[in-house]
Design a protein around this motif. Structure first.
Motif, mmCIF file in Angstrom:
data_model
loop_
_atom_site.group_PDB
_atom_site.id
_atom_site.type_symbol
_atom_site.label_atom_id
_atom_site.label_comp_id
_atom_site.label_asym_id
_atom_site.label_seq_id
_atom_site.Cartn_x
_atom_site.Cartn_y
_atom_site.Cartn_z
ATOM 1 N N UNK A 261 -9.550 -4.518 8.360
ATOM 2 C CA UNK A 261 -10.147 -3.318 8.946
ATOM 3 C C UNK A 261 -10.322 -3.484 10.449
ATOM 4 N N UNK A 262 -10.787 -4.645 10.861
ATOM 5 C CA UNK A 262 -11.057 -4.887 12.286
ATOM 6 C C UNK A 262 -9.806 -4.758 13.138
ATOM 7 N N UNK A 263 -8.681 -5.305 12.662
ATOM 8 C CA UNK A 263 -7.466 -5.274 13.479
ATOM 9 C C UNK A 263 -6.590 -4.056 13.184
ATOM 10 N N UNK A 264 -7.035 -3.182 12.271
ATOM 11 C CA UNK A 264 -6.314 -1.942 12.005
ATOM 12 C C UNK A 264 -5.124 -2.078 11.086
ATOM 13 N N UNK A 265 -5.159 -3.075 10.184
ATOM 14 C CA UNK A 265 -4.028 -3.267 9.276
ATOM 15 C C UNK A 265 -4.426 -3.221 7.800
ATOM 16 N N UNK A 266 -5.499 -2.521 7.500
ATOM 17 C CA UNK A 266 -5.844 -2.267 6.103
ATOM 18 C C UNK A 266 -5.088 -1.009 5.686
#
Length: 437
Positions: free
Chosen positions: A171-176
């Protein structure tokens, strides 16, 4: 006869791609520290997606952050042929482990694009998340979720030493992503992977290419020992429940047990003790064992022998302590935990896919290659549970891996990429013939 077998990858472009992609996570000693889902992993993922989109690929990201960059084919109703590996590294890793597989796959896509090759089936480049397991144990986590070895909940809940979970970092790095992480929801027709050998066999025989027929069996264990914190200066040597000493004896015994079984290997590469004080004996020690064997039966024997030998070390500690301290003593060092935290049976790759790698290696290298069994685990272990899978090894200097000194010559990387290209085209022709039949 497969189409376009005469085309070859662009060596200079492939070399410059390594330099560009390895700018994220590079270390002063020439190595790499790009742990899964850290900021450098985020940047190289974004870079990879942009490179693939420039080639006309559509990109899907699944719920474990696995990236699927898909180049369309003539018949897009069938699942793509996958070319996959990983971009994450060990904390003190090199520039080739896993990385060579993703970048070679990218070069294959570029070569198809340059030569305006329309494959029958779609083709997918895949970056599998957290193959190394260095930050989020176990290894091959996300390909394992895709292949049905782990549940999504298990994958998402794995945490690092700071308590960050895979899901929170995705979620933090935008890859969920929102694509389900499973073969059933996001299938492939086959999976091919290039990897450095991580061993010395190819170099010893002056060969560039290994055709990988399977992967040996593997188990990981977690062990926790509990002794007594005691003052190092005031406690007599014969009156200690020395937890680290007990662990050291166990590690020595683990080595002896693996030496006694030809084809078996067992190692301790992680050990943690507390308290961390030079003046206090550790009261708690945790360590991991990595055990491997050439067959499931041999690994089962090693499993029994390791646990028996380690328990004997602990029992000796208890007997010695009670003989000195009496039955009222704390009873020496105790084994609080002995658990198997990961197991992976021996993998045998699909004979048709392997034969296509052999044919391609014969064309590229004039027959100078060898069949091999991998001693290390790879994402292909879990794809092999669902789809025809094969691997290509390339030579690496002195067999060194998980080390900044890890190195493969450009000529070896080129050879591997060309073998991958040929195997892919052969499998594509097979799918075309199969569909027409």
């Amino acid at each position: 006869m497969p189409h376009n077998l005469g085309i070859r990858v662009a060596s200079s472009r492939l070399a410059s791609t390594f330099d560009e992609s390895c700018s994220w996570g590079s270390t002063p000693d020439g190595g790499m520290n790009r742990l899964s889902l850290n900021n450098d992993d985020k940047r190289v993922r974004e870079w990879l997606i942009e490179q693939c989109k420039q080639l006309g690929c559509s990109v899907k990201v699944d719920q474990m952050g696995n990236i699927f960059a898909i180049r369309p084919g003539k018949n897009n109703s069938i699942p793509p042929i996958g070319m996959g590996s990983h971009l994450d590294t060990q904390p003190a890793g090199g520039k080739y482990d896993g990385i060579v597989g993703v970048l070679s796959a990218l070069e294959v896509l570029r070569t198809l694009h340059d030569n305006q090759v329309e494959t029958y089936a779609p083709v997918a480049l895949i970056d599998w998340t957290n193959e190394e397991g260095a930050r989020f144990p176990p290894a091959m986590l996300s390909s394992g979720v895709w292949g049905g070895a782990f549940t999504l909940e298990h994958g998402h809940s794995r945490s690092d030493a700071s308590g960050n979970t895979v899901k929170s970092e995705l979620e933090r790095i935008g890859f969920l992503g929102d694509v389900p992480c499973s073969y059933e929801a996001n299938p492939l027709s086959a999976h091919f992977e290039i990897h450095i050998e991580q061993g010395p066999a190819l170099e010893a025989e002056n060969l560039r290419i290994g055709v990988v027929t399977g992967v040996q069996a593997m188990n990981w264990y977690n062990i926790v020992l509990r002794g007594r914190e005691q003052h190092c200066g005031t406690t007599p040597m014969n009156m200690r429940a020395d937890t680290l000493l007990c662990a050291a004896k166990m590690i020595q015994s683990i080595n002896q047990q693996s030496l006694a079984l030809p084809g078996a290997r067992a190692s301790v590469a992680v050990i943690n003790s507390s308290p961390q004080s030079i003046n206090t004996l550790s009261g708690r020690v945790q360590f991991n064992i990595g055990a491997r064997a050439s067959s499931d039966a041999l690994l089962a024997t090693l499993d029994v022998n390791l646990e028996k030998a380690c328990k004997e070390v602990v029992e000796d500690s208890v007997r010695l302590d009670e003989s000195i301290m009496g039955k009222s003593g704390e009873g020496g060092v105790k084994m609080e935990v002995w658990e198997k935290i990961w197991e992976c049976p021996k993998t045998v790759f699909d004979e048709r896919a392997v034969s296509m790698v052999r044919e391609s290696a014969r064309e590229v290298e004039g027959g100078r290659f060898k069949d091999m069994v991998s001693g290390a685990g790879h994402d292909s272990v879990y794809t092999a549970r669902k789809v025809p899978t094969a691997m290509i090894f390339i030579r690496c200097k002195a067999g060194i891996s998980h080390n900044p000194a890890e190195f493969s010559k450009q000529e070896d990387i080129d050879a591997g990429a060309n073998v991958l290209l040929g195997a892919l085209l052969r499998y594509d022709d097979y799918l075309k013939e199969k569909t027409a039949a």
